[in-house]
Design a protein around this motif. Sequence first.
Motif, PDB file in Angstrom:
ATOM      1  N   SER A 141     -37.110 -37.138  11.912  1.00 39.00           N
ATOM      2  CA  SER A 141     -38.171 -37.651  11.442  1.00 39.00           C
ATOM      3  C   SER A 141     -38.657 -37.315  10.102  1.00 39.00           C
ATOM      4  N   ARG A 142     -39.158 -38.148   9.433  1.00 43.62           N
ATOM      5  CA  ARG A 142     -39.827 -37.926   8.334  1.00 43.62           C
ATOM      6  C   ARG A 142     -41.075 -37.489   8.268  1.00 43.62           C
ATOM      7  N   MET A 143     -41.531 -36.963   9.157  1.00 43.95           N
ATOM      8  CA  MET A 143     -42.838 -36.244   9.347  1.00 43.95           C
ATOM      9  C   MET A 143     -42.929 -34.910   8.726  1.00 43.95           C
ATOM     10  N   LEU A 144     -41.932 -34.063   8.897  1.00 46.08           N
ATOM     11  CA  LEU A 144     -41.708 -32.988   7.994  1.00 46.08           C
ATOM     12  C   LEU A 144     -41.925 -33.036   6.544  1.00 46.08           C
ATOM     13  N   GLU A 145     -41.327 -34.306   5.878  1.00 43.16           N
ATOM     14  CA  GLU A 145     -41.358 -34.527   4.626  1.00 43.16           C
ATOM     15  C   GLU A 145     -42.930 -34.853   4.099  1.00 43.16           C
ATOM     16  N   THR A 146     -43.781 -35.653   5.037  1.00 40.12           N
ATOM     17  CA  THR A 146     -45.106 -35.942   4.631  1.00 40.12           C
ATOM     18  C   THR A 146     -46.018 -34.689   4.711  1.00 40.12           C
ATOM     19  N   ALA A 170     -53.131 -37.466  13.355  1.00 42.82           N
ATOM     20  CA  ALA A 170     -54.373 -37.871  12.758  1.00 42.82           C
ATOM     21  C   ALA A 170     -54.434 -37.462  11.173  1.00 42.82           C
ATOM     22  N   LYS A 171     -53.753 -36.295  10.986  1.00 46.40           N
ATOM     23  CA  LYS A 171     -53.654 -35.730   9.556  1.00 46.40           C
ATOM     24  C   LYS A 171     -52.578 -36.385   8.611  1.00 46.40           C
ATOM     25  N   TYR A 172     -51.328 -36.507   9.213  1.00 41.70           N
ATOM     26  CA  TYR A 172     -50.146 -36.921   8.687  1.00 41.70           C
ATOM     27  C   TYR A 172     -49.846 -38.259   8.961  1.00 41.70           C
ATOM     28  N   GLY A 173     -50.231 -39.175   9.885  1.00 41.08           N
ATOM     29  CA  GLY A 173     -49.833 -40.218  10.327  1.00 41.08           C
ATOM     30  C   GLY A 173     -48.979 -40.299  11.495  1.00 41.08           C
ATOM     31  N   TYR A 174     -48.977 -41.562  12.301  1.00 34.24           N
ATOM     32  CA  TYR A 174     -48.353 -41.459  13.647  1.00 34.24           C
ATOM     33  C   TYR A 174     -46.831 -41.962  13.208  1.00 34.24           C
ATOM     34  N   TYR A 175     -45.986 -41.406  13.876  1.00 30.44           N
ATOM     35  CA  TYR A 175     -44.246 -41.615  13.707  1.00 30.44           C
ATOM     36  C   TYR A 175     -44.070 -42.030  15.053  1.00 30.44           C
ATOM     37  N   ARG A 209     -24.929 -45.364  11.250  1.00 29.25           N
ATOM     38  CA  ARG A 209     -23.706 -44.610  10.748  1.00 29.25           C
ATOM     39  C   ARG A 209     -22.523 -44.732  11.838  1.00 29.25           C
ATOM     40  N   THR A 210     -21.300 -44.462  11.601  1.00 31.86           N
ATOM     41  CA  THR A 210     -20.434 -44.349  12.447  1.00 31.86           C
ATOM     42  C   THR A 210     -20.303 -43.217  13.389  1.00 31.86           C
ATOM     43  N   SER A 211     -20.063 -43.027  14.563  1.00 32.28           N
ATOM     44  CA  SER A 211     -19.939 -41.523  15.054  1.00 32.28           C
ATOM     45  C   SER A 211     -18.366 -41.015  14.844  1.00 32.28           C
ATOM     46  N   GLY A 212     -18.551 -39.747  14.673  1.00 29.64           N
ATOM     47  CA  GLY A 212     -17.261 -39.010  14.368  1.00 29.64           C
ATOM     48  C   GLY A 212     -16.274 -38.766  15.641  1.00 29.64           C
ATOM     49  N   THR A 213     -17.001 -38.762  16.794  1.00 23.27           N
ATOM     50  CA  THR A 213     -16.443 -38.513  18.063  1.00 23.27           C
ATOM     51  C   THR A 213     -16.319 -39.644  19.080  1.00 23.27           C
ATOM     52  N   GLU A 214     -17.069 -40.662  18.981  1.00 20.45           N
ATOM     53  CA  GLU A 214     -17.004 -41.588  19.937  1.00 20.45           C
ATOM     54  C   GLU A 214     -17.062 -43.081  19.164  1.00 20.45           C
ATOM     55  N   PRO A 215     -16.630 -44.014  20.012  1.00 16.88           N
ATOM     56  CA  PRO A 215     -16.515 -45.483  19.390  1.00 16.88           C
ATOM     57  C   PRO A 215     -17.983 -46.253  19.264  1.00 16.88           C
ATOM     58  N   LYS A 216     -18.938 -45.715  18.530  1.00 13.17           N
ATOM     59  CA  LYS A 216     -20.240 -46.124  18.502  1.00 13.17           C
ATOM     60  C   LYS A 216     -20.657 -46.338  17.073  1.00 13.17           C
ATOM     61  N   LEU A 217     -21.464 -47.212  16.806  1.00 11.11           N
ATOM     62  CA  LEU A 217     -22.258 -47.497  15.726  1.00 11.11           C
ATOM     63  C   LEU A 217     -23.687 -47.222  16.116  1.00 11.11           C
ATOM     64  N   LYS A 218     -24.183 -45.982  15.477  1.00 13.06           N
ATOM     65  CA  LYS A 218     -25.392 -45.071  15.824  1.00 13.06           C
ATOM     66  C   LYS A 218     -26.310 -45.634  14.619  1.00 13.06           C
ATOM     67  N   TYR A 219     -27.839 -45.829  15.549  1.00 11.14           N
ATOM     68  CA  TYR A 219     -28.688 -45.997  14.381  1.00 11.14           C
ATOM     69  C   TYR A 219     -29.854 -45.248  14.725  1.00 11.14           C
ATOM     70  N   TYR A 220     -30.796 -44.924  13.632  1.00 12.79           N
ATOM     71  CA  TYR A 220     -31.832 -44.095  13.876  1.00 12.79           C
ATOM     72  C   TYR A 220     -33.022 -44.729  12.978  1.00 12.79           C
ATOM     73  N   LEU A 221     -33.787 -45.083  13.776  1.00  8.51           N
ATOM     74  CA  LEU A 221     -34.814 -45.967  13.332  1.00  8.51           C
ATOM     75  C   LEU A 221     -36.473 -45.227  13.554  1.00  8.51           C
ATOM     76  N   GLU A 222     -37.067 -45.317  12.740  1.00  7.58           N
ATOM     77  CA  GLU A 222     -38.496 -44.446  12.490  1.00  7.58           C
ATOM     78  C   GLU A 222     -39.432 -45.428  11.799  1.00  7.58           C
ATOM     79  N   VAL A 223     -40.794 -45.462  12.429  1.00  9.94           N
ATOM     80  CA  VAL A 223     -41.626 -46.230  11.621  1.00  9.94           C
ATOM     81  C   VAL A 223     -42.876 -45.193  11.609  1.00  9.94           C
ATOM     82  N   ARG A 224     -43.423 -44.950  10.393  1.00 11.11           N
ATOM     83  CA  ARG A 224     -44.802 -44.384  10.267  1.00 11.11           C
ATOM     84  C   ARG A 224     -45.958 -45.042  10.017  1.00 11.11           C
TER      85      ARG A 224
END
Length: 272
Positions: free
Chosen positions: A21-26, A110-115, A225-240
């Motif tokens: 999460s980019r919450m730490l960046e915010t 409330a302070k940093y936005g909803y993630y 990204r591709t997984s280094g151990t499994e036949p998977k296309l992984k995705y990580y999606l976040e909205v702030r």
Amino acid sequence: MARSARVPDAKLAMVNSTVSSRMLETMARVEGFYYADTLTGFKWMANELEALQNQGYFIGLGYEEAIGYMIHDHVLDKDGVTALAVFVQLAARLHAKGQNVGDYLESLYAKYGYYTSANSYFLCPDPVKMDQIFSRIRYGTAEPGIERSEYRRTHTGDVLRYPLTIGGFPVSYIRDLTVGFEMRDVDKQAASLDIAEGECLPQFPVSSSHMITFETRNGGRLTMRTSGTEPKLKYYLEVRNSCNDRTKAAQDLNTMSQAVAAELVHAKEGRL
């Protein structure tokens, strides 16, 4: 710990993996402490924090989205024992104030936005098909309703044709760690550009595996990204949503999640 040690905010350092999460960046931007993201894996975060410590920074936190934490410098690796102890201390302090952890989390939103996030994967045991998916994302041809870039790299001879919208939301940032490309404010630049040698290079090292990150102007961030151990296309999606509008954040997340499958992966056509 940093406050009790009277560490200035500017000398406090926290990191997380680039798929977290980019919450730490915010929080860092608002509070003034040092923040950095790293490649996935605690070895990268530990190395980054150790380097910062050698520069005089106080190690605060390192974490990854798969619920792994590293607190201070007691153990420069994933350390659930110390994380549990710190969490219990936090809960006890909040209880003494008549609050609970849920209340505290709400105050952070409330302070940093909803993630909100949606991390998932597509099974793809065929490596040729996997390469084709990522090739279409970075070199794809025009499709109805999807504008693409025309980034001509004179030193490599290739043309990068990334989608300039995802789910209708303008793409503002692209980083491709497979071909070594990174650009900010994408939507504020011309869609057709000549990229000279030494320009638009990523901070992270290039890898032979696939990994592409997009950010969108609605507060979205997507890493595939591709997984280094499994036949998977992984995705990580976040909205702030900076206004803590959870309904809008959920709607945007759903729209982008559907776009990952339909616009980028072509999951239905590929039977993924």
